[in-house]
Motif scaffolding. Structure first.
Motif, short mmCIF file in Angstrom:
data_model
loop_
_atom_site.label_atom_id
_atom_site.label_comp_id
_atom_site.label_asym_id
_atom_site.label_seq_id
_atom_site.Cartn_x
_atom_site.Cartn_y
_atom_site.Cartn_z
N LEU A 232 0.83 -1.21 0.00
CA LEU A 232 0.00 0.00 0.00
C LEU A 232 0.86 1.25 0.00
O LEU A 232 0.54 2.24 -0.69
N ILE A 257 -7.39 -1.75 -3.65
CA ILE A 257 -6.98 -0.91 -2.52
C ILE A 257 -8.17 -0.62 -1.61
O ILE A 257 -8.07 -0.68 -0.37
N ALA A 272 -4.32 2.47 3.27
CA ALA A 272 -5.28 2.42 2.16
C ALA A 272 -5.89 3.79 1.90
O ALA A 272 -6.05 4.20 0.75
#
Length: 458
Positions: A232, A257, A272
């Motif tokens: 991420l 995501i 995220a």
């Protein structure tokens, strides 16, 4: 005994010993005037003689005492005799006897000895008044003033040849040890987790489409929080570049995501949100992210106050409301935003005000905005104790709402708004106007100009 007192005692002993030596010299005709004897023997301890000299006594077999006395003086008499005398005395009693004999010789010799004594006394007192420091260790070594007395073996301080040199050595050793410790890898659980899977990229690498696809595949298939976090962060850093914002969307990365904002791990949710925040700068990406905006808003309101997850969620909502296209999706959360504006810390207040200002710049959202219930404590934000950023944001908020009320003609329909509404607090109570007028004397020139601008529109 203090060092100044020791210096005085040593100087007095030198002066008295010099006078006695001169007397003995005058009485001893067989010695050569140019003969010089210097004794450089080291002294271990210093004690005061009761009458004349300060000698170093070494306790041992036979209790022998050695004293080294050196004196030099310049006498101006009939022939300007200049003498430098050094002699070795066997014990204190011999010095006392020879001094007594010298004192009994003629008046002229006694006067010269007194003159020598007074001259050397003045020089010694002047040197002592300047705070001359005398080392207590024999030879050229002195105690380093910066070293503490550890009281180790022998119970004394450790002597060094040079205080500065010893300090540099000590600091060098300390730095070396510190570097050695800093290079060691602390014992954590990360090496164990790295053994399971070696992430193929660094988080700050700028990747191409093929590498981004690999990272997205890893993120989609892995359940390891460590791998998810690295993936991420890597995607979020790459999403800061416009050419990668389109690439991640075209590779189907937005749903991958966004799926992780449902996880219970706050670190994964924060990363995220940060990745989606960078992707939301792109207008086409906003059309995809709007599907998750309500979920992000709800999670931001119920998560821990002032947490990193809350700040990341607020930044994403702020980016999504820069345009007017998706603001209506968040109108139901207006009371929660104002409650968070009152309860949050400084940084949360700043971010919430930026979010609300986005709504105030859309006249279509004015009625829903001013009709929501707000805590009356919001009036405390119009206080000169706050810094410039807080004051400028709250003044902008008030200015935009006041302009929209006038433009939309809501002032005539004031009966439809309750006393706990934002409309009553900003428009009808009159408290805000008084607070703003009090800010006209603010020390910050930018705040003062903003206040005057707001007051001219009332």
């Amino acid at each position: 005994m203090g060092r100044t007192r020791e210096a005085g005692c040593v100087a007095a002993g030198v002066v008295i010993g010099a006078g006695a030596c001169y007397c003995v010299y005058r009485l001893t005709w067989g010695r050569d005037e140019n003969e010089k004897i210097w004794d450089d023997d080291e002294e271990d301890d210093e004690e005061e003689s009761s009458d004349i000299v300060e000698t170093g006594v070494q306790t041992g077999k036979g209790a022998k005492a050695n004293a080294g006395v050196g004196a030099g003086a310049r006498l101006q008499d009939e022939s300007k005799v200049k003498a430098e005398v050094g002699m070795e005395l066997q014990n204190g009693s011999d010095v006392k006897a020879e001094a007594h004999l010298g004192a009994q010789s003629g008046g002229g010799l006694e006067a010269k000895a007194k003159a020598l004594f007074s001259t050397l006394k003045e020089q010694a007192s002047a040197k002592a008044s300047r705070g001359a420091r005398l080392g207590t260790i024999s030879g050229n070594r002195t105690l380093a003033p910066s070293l503490p007395c550890p009281g180790g073996r022998g119970g004394g301080c450790h002597p060094t040849r040079s205080g500065a040199r010893s300090g540099s050595r000590a600091s060098g050793k300390t730095k070396g040890r510190t570097r050695g410790k800093s290079t060691r890898t602390p014992a954590t659980s990360w090496p164990v987790r790295r053994g399971k899977f070696n992430f193929p990229y660094k988080i700050d690498d700028i990747l191409g489409a093929s590498d981004l696809q690999k990272v997205l595949n890893i993120l989609e298939r892995s359940n390891d929080p460590f791998i998810q976090e690295i993936a991420l962060v890597t995607l979020g850093n790459n999403a800061a570049y416009s050419f990668n914002q389109n690439a991640i969307r075209e590779l189907g990365g937005l749903p991958i995501i966004a799926k992780l904002i449902k996880t219970k791990d706050p670190i994964i949710r924060e990363k995220a949100y940060n990745a989606l925040n960078n992707l939301s700068v792109n207008a086409e990406n906003q059309g995809k992210i709007k599907t998750y905006i309500s979920q992000v808003c709800d999670d931001t309101m119920i998560c821990r106050l002032d947490s990193a997850v809350q700040m990341a969620g607020l930044r994403l909502l702020t980016n999504m409301t820069v345009t007017n296209h998706y603001q209506h999706l968040l109108s139901y959360s207006f009371p929660d935003f104002f409650a968070l504006l009152f309860l949050g810390n400084y940084f949360t207040k700043i971010q919430i005000m930026k979010l609300i200002i986005n709504f105030t710049e859309n006249p279509a959202m004015t009625r829903e905005l001013v009709s929501c219930k707000v805590p009356s404590e919001l009036i405390s934000l119009f206080n000169k104790e706050w810094d410039r950023e807080i004051l400028l944001n709250i003044l902008t908020l008030f200015e935009n709402i006041n302009d929209n009320i006038k433009n939309e003609g809501l002032a005539s329909s004031k009966k439809e708004f309750s006393r706990s509404s934002l409309f009553f607090l900003f428009k009808e109570s009159g408290v805000c106007v008084k607070k703003i007028k009090a800010l006209a004397n603010h020390n910050d020139l930018v705040v003062k100009v903003k206040v005057l601008k707001v007051l001219t529109k009332l």
